[in-house]
Write an enzyme that holds these catalytic residues in place. Structure first.
Site, PDB file in Angstrom:
ATOM      1  N   ASN A   1       0.816  -0.162   6.020  1.00  0.00           N
ATOM      2  CA  ASN A   1       1.249  -0.894   4.830  1.00  0.00           C
ATOM      3  C   ASN A   1       1.881  -2.185   5.329  1.00  0.00           C
ATOM      4  O   ASN A   1       2.675  -2.149   6.258  1.00  0.00           O
ATOM      5  CB  ASN A   1       2.282  -0.051   4.069  1.00  0.00           C
ATOM      6  CG  ASN A   1       3.028  -0.863   3.029  1.00  0.00           C
ATOM      7  OD1 ASN A   1       2.470  -1.756   2.405  1.00  0.00           O
ATOM      8  ND2 ASN A   1       4.314  -0.547   2.847  1.00  0.00           N
ATOM      9  N   GLY A   2       1.516  -3.328   4.734  1.00  0.00           N
ATOM     10  CA  GLY A   2       2.119  -4.593   5.156  1.00  0.00           C
ATOM     11  C   GLY A   2       1.087  -5.511   5.770  1.00  0.00           C
ATOM     12  O   GLY A   2      -0.118  -5.363   5.532  1.00  0.00           O
TER      13      GLY A   2
ATOM     14  N   LYS B   1      -1.068  -5.609 -19.911  1.00  0.00           N
ATOM     15  CA  LYS B   1      -0.918  -6.260 -18.600  1.00  0.00           C
ATOM     16  C   LYS B   1      -2.094  -7.172 -18.308  1.00  0.00           C
ATOM     17  O   LYS B   1      -1.926  -8.254 -17.770  1.00  0.00           O
ATOM     18  CB  LYS B   1      -0.782  -5.185 -17.513  1.00  0.00           C
ATOM     19  CG  LYS B   1      -0.497  -5.749 -16.135  1.00  0.00           C
ATOM     20  CD  LYS B   1       0.903  -6.328 -16.043  1.00  0.00           C
ATOM     21  CE  LYS B   1       1.135  -7.103 -14.775  1.00  0.00           C
ATOM     22  NZ  LYS B   1       2.272  -8.041 -14.888  1.00  0.00           N
TER      23      LYS B   1
ATOM     24  N   ARG C   1       1.634   1.550  -6.032  1.00  0.00           N
ATOM     25  CA  ARG C   1       1.716   0.585  -4.938  1.00  0.00           C
ATOM     26  C   ARG C   1       0.373  -0.094  -4.659  1.00  0.00           C
ATOM     27  O   ARG C   1       0.296  -1.010  -3.847  1.00  0.00           O
ATOM     28  CB  ARG C   1       2.194   1.291  -3.657  1.00  0.00           C
ATOM     29  CG  ARG C   1       3.577   1.888  -3.783  1.00  0.00           C
ATOM     30  CD  ARG C   1       4.000   2.566  -2.492  1.00  0.00           C
ATOM     31  NE  ARG C   1       4.126   1.607  -1.414  1.00  0.00           N
ATOM     32  CZ  ARG C   1       5.200   0.881  -1.149  1.00  0.00           C
ATOM     33  NH1 ARG C   1       6.267   1.017  -1.912  1.00  0.00           N
ATOM     34  NH2 ARG C   1       5.222   0.037  -0.140  1.00  0.00           N
TER      35      ARG C   1
ATOM     36  N   GLU D   1       8.985 -12.222 -24.904  1.00  0.00           N
ATOM     37  CA  GLU D   1       8.191 -11.032 -24.599  1.00  0.00           C
ATOM     38  C   GLU D   1       8.992  -9.750 -24.602  1.00  0.00           C
ATOM     39  O   GLU D   1       8.520  -8.728 -25.077  1.00  0.00           O
ATOM     40  CB  GLU D   1       7.598 -11.155 -23.187  1.00  0.00           C
ATOM     41  CG  GLU D   1       6.414 -12.040 -23.069  1.00  0.00           C
ATOM     42  CD  GLU D   1       5.912 -12.041 -21.646  1.00  0.00           C
ATOM     43  OE1 GLU D   1       4.766 -11.653 -21.428  1.00  0.00           O
ATOM     44  OE2 GLU D   1       6.668 -12.421 -20.733  1.00  0.00           O
TER      45      GLU D   1
ATOM     46  N   CYS E   1       0.862  -1.179   0.000  1.00  0.00           N
ATOM     47  CA  CYS E   1       0.000   0.000   0.000  1.00  0.00           C
ATOM     48  C   CYS E   1       0.898   1.228   0.000  1.00  0.00           C
ATOM     49  O   CYS E   1       2.110   1.117   0.186  1.00  0.00           O
ATOM     50  CB  CYS E   1      -0.855   0.044   1.262  1.00  0.00           C
ATOM     51  SG  CYS E   1      -1.874  -1.413   1.484  1.00  0.00           S
TER      52      CYS E   1
ATOM     53  N   HIS F   1      13.690 -35.673 -31.002  1.00  0.00           N
ATOM     54  CA  HIS F   1      12.577 -36.048 -31.875  1.00  0.00           C
ATOM     55  C   HIS F   1      12.232 -34.930 -32.847  1.00  0.00           C
ATOM     56  O   HIS F   1      11.139 -34.914 -33.419  1.00  0.00           O
ATOM     57  CB  HIS F   1      11.366 -36.447 -31.036  1.00  0.00           C
ATOM     58  CG  HIS F   1      11.651 -37.611 -30.146  1.00  0.00           C
ATOM     59  ND1 HIS F   1      11.807 -38.897 -30.623  1.00  0.00           N
ATOM     60  CD2 HIS F   1      11.899 -37.683 -28.817  1.00  0.00           C
ATOM     61  CE1 HIS F   1      12.099 -39.709 -29.623  1.00  0.00           C
ATOM     62  NE2 HIS F   1      12.177 -38.988 -28.506  1.00  0.00           N
TER      63      HIS F   1
ATOM     64  N   TRP G   1      -3.703  -1.724  -1.401  1.00  0.00           N
ATOM     65  CA  TRP G   1      -3.664  -2.949  -2.203  1.00  0.00           C
ATOM     66  C   TRP G   1      -4.072  -4.039  -1.222  1.00  0.00           C
ATOM     67  O   TRP G   1      -3.296  -4.423  -0.358  1.00  0.00           O
ATOM     68  CB  TRP G   1      -2.256  -3.175  -2.755  1.00  0.00           C
ATOM     69  CG  TRP G   1      -2.121  -4.436  -3.560  1.00  0.00           C
ATOM     70  CD1 TRP G   1      -1.506  -5.582  -3.176  1.00  0.00           C
ATOM     71  CD2 TRP G   1      -2.596  -4.670  -4.878  1.00  0.00           C
ATOM     72  NE1 TRP G   1      -1.583  -6.514  -4.179  1.00  0.00           N
ATOM     73  CE2 TRP G   1      -2.242  -5.987  -5.237  1.00  0.00           C
ATOM     74  CE3 TRP G   1      -3.307  -3.888  -5.803  1.00  0.00           C
ATOM     75  CZ2 TRP G   1      -2.566  -6.543  -6.460  1.00  0.00           C
ATOM     76  CZ3 TRP G   1      -3.620  -4.444  -7.024  1.00  0.00           C
ATOM     77  CH2 TRP G   1      -3.237  -5.755  -7.335  1.00  0.00           C
TER      78      TRP G   1
ATOM     79  N   LYS H   1       9.759 -15.203 -21.282  1.00  0.00           N
ATOM     80  CA  LYS H   1      10.321 -13.900 -20.912  1.00  0.00           C
ATOM     81  C   LYS H   1      11.225 -13.384 -22.038  1.00  0.00           C
ATOM     82  O   LYS H   1      11.177 -12.215 -22.390  1.00  0.00           O
ATOM     83  CB  LYS H   1      11.132 -13.969 -19.606  1.00  0.00           C
ATOM     84  CG  LYS H   1      10.359 -14.209 -18.343  1.00  0.00           C
ATOM     85  CD  LYS H   1       9.458 -13.080 -17.905  1.00  0.00           C
ATOM     86  CE  LYS H   1       8.080 -13.191 -18.444  1.00  0.00           C
ATOM     87  NZ  LYS H   1       6.965 -13.536 -17.622  1.00  0.00           N
TER      88      LYS H   1
ATOM     89  N   GLU I   1       8.889 -20.804 -19.012  1.00  0.00           N
ATOM     90  CA  GLU I   1       8.742 -19.414 -18.570  1.00  0.00           C
ATOM     91  C   GLU I   1       9.961 -18.576 -18.981  1.00  0.00           C
ATOM     92  O   GLU I   1       9.825 -17.425 -19.390  1.00  0.00           O
ATOM     93  CB  GLU I   1       8.523 -19.365 -17.045  1.00  0.00           C
ATOM     94  CG  GLU I   1       8.523 -17.982 -16.413  1.00  0.00           C
ATOM     95  CD  GLU I   1       7.383 -17.073 -16.897  1.00  0.00           C
ATOM     96  OE1 GLU I   1       6.530 -17.507 -17.674  1.00  0.00           O
ATOM     97  OE2 GLU I   1       7.397 -15.898 -16.472  1.00  0.00           O
TER      98      GLU I   1
END
Ligand code: F6R
Length: 610
Positions: free
Chosen positions: A100-101, A605, A27, A490, A2, A506, A74, A487, A483
């Site tokens: 925050n946290g 996003k 945030r 992308e 946050c 193969h 958040w 990356k 992945e």
């Protein structure tokens, strides 16, 4: 994650606080609020949604007050709503707090305070702080804050104001950021420097457990017993953009470095003191879990790879057949699912159109649906029978990093939980895994702090001009290789293939020629020897091997061209660590090629169209 901003000075602070919040919006932005002391009373404002909604009602707050705090949220505990938005106040309405946290022991504290008669108005962990301060206050806000802090477990920063002390803001931090800004006749306190960079560049960074008493004329820093602490005033020479990224050159790099915290947060309250896994809110009773016959995991992109990693764990530990499906394919098939099937939808945004459609299809067919998501209040949370939240905080870089590791962690926790309930895994084994999991945030943090990024950057520089990459892995190392390839595609736009290492011969091995770079996830595992043979096969075709290997595996260095060592952990947990050098590798290849990594071309996003 946050954002907090506080101001005390001679100027009316409402608009200063709001502008500060704007700089902290990255945030989190699911709700927001502000509190200003005017004429010995709090003016309070709360809104749901992004800051535009707070701005729309800002005029409801008197704009003459010169001391106040604001917060952009958040959500971690409690859905986004006006009741859960900060600032929170105590029963008497004399104290306001922003946090925050995460307060890990908030349930215990809340129960204790309720027994004493305190009345709670929100579902948040943060509200306990207002009541703790209220209970402890004996005429000194600083002492009340110290008292509350001593009772709290977790990692958090909070700031408090009191109508009885209308000239100070008192704050404290524990493993989350807090910074004080100093100017002529006014002071600021915030989660990050950009919140007040328009007003001052003179800052003080307090340490954990130090109380900041912020006044017009400056800041006092004290230890918990009231002893003075000296902290230097530093001059910030960052521009606003760098400041927003916490000193990192991009959000993606910042988010890669936030992965230890994302993992630590996702673990909070999910491992009991005796080492078993505790998952609330799954919407699945132990009986239902025992009767499941199948699991179908649906997701897109990076989230799909987290799902793939989950399959290895669920099958191995819970002995359940698992399919992992790309949501856009699943939704147009005629899949065979029914009430004995659990559908797990993995989506950081919780808004991906194809994943939502796949969830609906599974529900219509009678399956139970569990959403694994990073976003409280998202559509996926509204449509699922249960939710398992990842707590990676807001991710701004379009290429997912910290949300991926927290998704993999969520899948591992789910697999341990289901595995123990179904008897596929004994309690002792679960304990061994959870002990190992607990260590991972610190291992990853040490790895990143010990110069991992610089080493990977060095290696990446030697391969940045390649026109093609191959990524290989086996078993649970395969989703890591997939992945890593995603990356690279992308953000560097370099064509990259990812394959199960045993499948190379193969067909795809034909792609290799002298000097082709091949990234191999070669951490210790039960298939390590097989993987070594596969590496030999590609080397025999002239390829150059860049291996991600377990620390201490010296012999591998003689077989390959480059080694990216990572800390050791159990092979089933290894994706949480092994993916990080691949993220960094893709990052530095892209940077070297001058690409804008935070906003790769053609991507968004959140993909809310099919
Ligand atoms: C890749 C990436 C995407 C997302 C995918 C699903 O770096 O971020 O592949 O993983 O679009 O998004 P969510 O998880 O929001 O459903």
């Amino acid at each position: 994650m946050c954002g907090i901003i506080g101001y005390v000075g001679d100027r009316p602070c409402r608009d200063i606080l709001f502008q500060g919040l704007r700089r902290l919006e990255y945030r989190g932005y699911d709700s927001a609020g502000m509190s200003i002391i005017t004429d010995g009373r709090f003016g309070l404002l709360h809104s749901v949604g992004n800051l535009d909604n707070l701005e729309a009602i800002l005029d409801d707050l008197d704009d003459t007050g010169t001391l106040g705090m604001a917060h952009t949220r958040w959500a971690t505990h409690g859905r986004p709503s006006t009741e859960n938005a900060h600032p929170h106040t105590d029963c008497s309405g004399r104290f306001a707090i922003v946090l925050n946290g995460i307060v890990e022991n908030y349930l215990t504290l809340r129960a204790e305070l309720q027994r004493e008669g305190h009345v709670f108005t929100s579902e948040t962990d943060a509200e306990v702080v207002a009541h703790l301060v209220e209970r402890a206050y004996k005429g000194s806000l600083r002492e009340a804050v110290a008292d509350a802090y001593r009772r709290m477990e977790g990692h958090f920063t909070f700031c408090t104001i009191a109508v009885d002390e209308p000239d100070v803001i008192v704050g404290i931090r524990k493993e989350t950021p807090l910074v004080v800004g100093l100017s002529d006749g006014e002071s600021f306190v915030a989660s990050a420097v950009p919140a007040f960079l328009a007003h001052t560049r003179s800052v003080v960074f307090p340490e954990d457990g130090e109380i900041v008493v912020v006044k017009r004329e400056g800041v006092e820093i004290l230890d918990l017993d009231g002893g003075a602490v000296e902290r230097p005033v530093q001059q910030i020479d960052w521009d606003e953009e760098t400041a927003e990224k916490g000193g990192f050159e991009t959000f993606m790099l910042k988010e890669i470095h936030e992965q230890p915290a994302a993992l630590a947060d996702t673990l909070v309250e999910r491992i009991s003191p005796d080492g078993t896994v505790v998952l609330d809110g799954l919407g699945l009773s132990p009986e239902v879990i025992r009767e499941l016959r199948r699991v179908v995991i649906v997701a897109c992109g990076t989230a799909y790879y987290a799902g793939l990693a989950g399959r290895y764990a669920l099958e191995r530990w819970a002995r359940l057949p698992v399919e992992v499906e790309v949501a856009s394919e699943f939704r147009y098939r005629d899949p065979v699912i029914g009430p004995d099937c659990l559908c797990v939808a993995v989506s950081q945004s919780g808004e991906t159109a194809d994943t939502l459609a796949a969830m609906r299809l599974a529900r219509q067919a009678g399956a139970r649906v569990l959403a694994v998501t990073n976003t409280l209040g998202s559509q996926a949370t509204r449509e699922a029978d249960g939710v398992l939240f990842t707590r990676a905080g807001l991710e701004i870089g379009v290429a997912a990093t910290k949300t991926l590791v927290s998704q993999i962690l969520a899948m591992l926790l789910l697999s341990l939980y289901v595995g123990e309930l179904r008897g596929g895994l004994g309690t002792d084994r679960v304990r061994e895994y959870t002990e190992e999991l607990r260590r991972i945030p610190a291992q990853l943090s040490d790895y990143l702090e010990d110069g991992a990024a610089a080493h990977v950057e060095d290696v990446a520089a030697r391969y940045a001009s390649s026109s093609f990459f191959m990524c290989l892995g086996r078993d649970i190392g395969l989703p890591v290789a997939l992945e890593g390839a995603l990356k690279l595609k992308e953000i560097s736009y370099i064509p990259t293939e990812a394959y199960p290492a045993g499948e190379m011969k193969h067909g795809p091995i034909a792609l290799l020629e002298d000097g082709s770079p091949v990234l191999v996830v070669a951490t210790d595992s039960h298939v390590y020897d097989k993987l070594v043979s596969n590496m030999q096969e590609v080397r025999a075709r002239g390829a150059r091997v860049i291996a991600v290997a377990s620390e201490g595996n010296e012999s591998l260095a003689e077989m390959v061209d480059e080694v990216l060592y990572v800390p050791r952990t159990d092979e089933m947990l290894m994706p949480l660590i092994a993916v990080v050098p691949l993220q960094l590798f893709a990052y530095y290849v892209a940077k070297r090629r001058g690409e804008k990594v935070d906003q790769p071309r053609n991507l968004a996003k959140t993909v809310t169209v099919e």
